[in-house]
Design an enzyme around this catalytic site. Structure first.
Site, PDB file in Angstrom:
ATOM      1  N   SER A  53       0.836  -1.191   0.000  1.00  0.00           N
ATOM      2  CA  SER A  53       0.000   0.000   0.000  1.00  0.00           C
ATOM      3  C   SER A  53       0.872   1.242   0.000  1.00  0.00           C
ATOM      4  O   SER A  53       2.024   1.212   0.474  1.00  0.00           O
ATOM      5  CB  SER A  53      -0.900   0.006   1.243  1.00  0.00           C
ATOM      6  OG  SER A  53      -1.556   1.252   1.399  1.00  0.00           O
TER       7      SER A  53
ATOM      8  N   TYR B   4      -1.676  -0.020  10.641  1.00  0.00           N
ATOM      9  CA  TYR B   4      -1.765  -0.395   9.230  1.00  0.00           C
ATOM     10  C   TYR B   4      -0.531   0.071   8.464  1.00  0.00           C
ATOM     11  O   TYR B   4       0.072  -0.700   7.710  1.00  0.00           O
ATOM     12  CB  TYR B   4      -3.034   0.194   8.610  1.00  0.00           C
ATOM     13  CG  TYR B   4      -3.266  -0.252   7.188  1.00  0.00           C
ATOM     14  CD1 TYR B   4      -3.718  -1.542   6.916  1.00  0.00           C
ATOM     15  CD2 TYR B   4      -3.038   0.611   6.117  1.00  0.00           C
ATOM     16  CE1 TYR B   4      -3.932  -1.967   5.614  1.00  0.00           C
ATOM     17  CE2 TYR B   4      -3.249   0.196   4.810  1.00  0.00           C
ATOM     18  CZ  TYR B   4      -3.692  -1.090   4.568  1.00  0.00           C
ATOM     19  OH  TYR B   4      -3.903  -1.510   3.266  1.00  0.00           O
TER      20      TYR B   4
ATOM     21  N   LYS C 194       2.359  -2.380   6.565  1.00  0.00           N
ATOM     22  CA  LYS C 194       2.688  -2.277   5.140  1.00  0.00           C
ATOM     23  C   LYS C 194       4.142  -1.848   4.932  1.00  0.00           C
ATOM     24  O   LYS C 194       4.789  -2.264   3.965  1.00  0.00           O
ATOM     25  CB  LYS C 194       1.726  -1.319   4.444  1.00  0.00           C
ATOM     26  CG  LYS C 194       0.285  -1.831   4.386  1.00  0.00           C
ATOM     27  CD  LYS C 194       0.199  -3.176   3.690  1.00  0.00           C
ATOM     28  CE  LYS C 194      -1.249  -3.654   3.537  1.00  0.00           C
ATOM     29  NZ  LYS C 194      -1.337  -4.958   2.835  1.00  0.00           N
TER      30      LYS C 194
END
Length: 256
Positions: free
Chosen positions: A136, A149, A153
């Site tokens: 991402s 998050y 990533k």
């Protein structure tokens, strides 16, 4: 355009929804034999109806032992797409152990485990292969309430590089695709607030988030030729990260 995927066996995690589901549909249409992995049986049931002949596997990838049982005997796999992920958003000061553990179990640890299973099989068979990790843009940008998050990533990007370094000598290519926000159900749930969305949209020249094509939209095939023409040589030692409007298009070509 013939992409040479017909008859090849591809394992896709997070296959029940969003990017993973669209990836399964596109690969199935291209003649690949797909192993679709999801934790939700209902999603797999509907996917089997849409794509007859795929092999569904229902397992929660956060469970190491269950994953080993489910995938340890899945049979020969030529290509792998690590797409499964969760996005549990919390302000930094409110981050919980439960959210941290769940996020790293699915977004990072599962990638290691599934990739080990597939890579060991490829090496034992003495055949080349390819692994694509769906990362991402959050791996490279700080986003409010995305502490965990973004961290998962960022870790996934570095894991991709180490995997490429170590698996390259075995003729296994490893790359990451780093899309911006994609309007999957998870993307819609997290980015429907116009004020929040504006902070990211202002950085995107196209002024919009990536669309998630529906089951009939083979946009990844249509974006194939220009991506192929512009694609630089991919080193097994320095994998490329790719940000694009159609993440499946990049993933598709990196499998070739």
């Amino acid at each position: 355009m013939e992409l040479g995927l017909a008859g090849r066996r591809v394992l896709v995690t997070g296959a029940g929804k969003g990017i993973g589901r669209g990836t399964v549909q596109a690969l199935h249409a291209a003649g690949a034999r797909v192993v679709a992995v999801s934790r939700t049986q209902a999603d797999l049931d509907s996917l089997v109806r849409e794509c007859p002949g795929i092999d569904p596997v229902c397992v929660d990838l956060s469970d190491w032992e269950a994953t080993e049982r489910a995938l340890g005997s899945v049979g020969p796999v030529d290509l792998l797409v690590n797409n499964a992920a969760v996005a549990l958003l919390q302000p930094f000061l409110d981050v919980t152990k439960e959210a941290f553990d769940r996020s790293f179990e699915v977004n990072l640890r599962a990638v290691i485990q599934v990739s080990q299973i597939v890579a060991r099989g490829l090496i034992a068979r003495g055949v080349p292969g390819a692994i694509v990790n769906i990362s991402s843009q959050a791996s490279q940008r700080a986003i409010t309430n995305h502490s965990i998050y973004c961290s998962t990533k960022g870790a996934l990007d570095m894991l991709t590089k180490v995997m490429a370094l170590e698996l390259g000598p075995h003729k296994i290519r490893v790359n990451a695709v780093n899309p911006t926000v994609v309007m999957t159900p998870m993307g819609q749930a997290n980015w429907m607030d116009p004020h929040k969305a504006k902070t990211v949209l202002d950085r995107i020249p196209l002024g919009k988030f990536a669309d998630c094509p529906d089951q009939h939209n083979q946009s990844c095939l249509r974006t194939g030729p220009p991506l192929l023409e512009m694609r630089p040589k991919i080193s097994t030692r320095e994998p490329r990260t790719q940000a694009c409007d159609h993440p499946k298009g990049s993933m598709y070509l990196l499998l070739l």
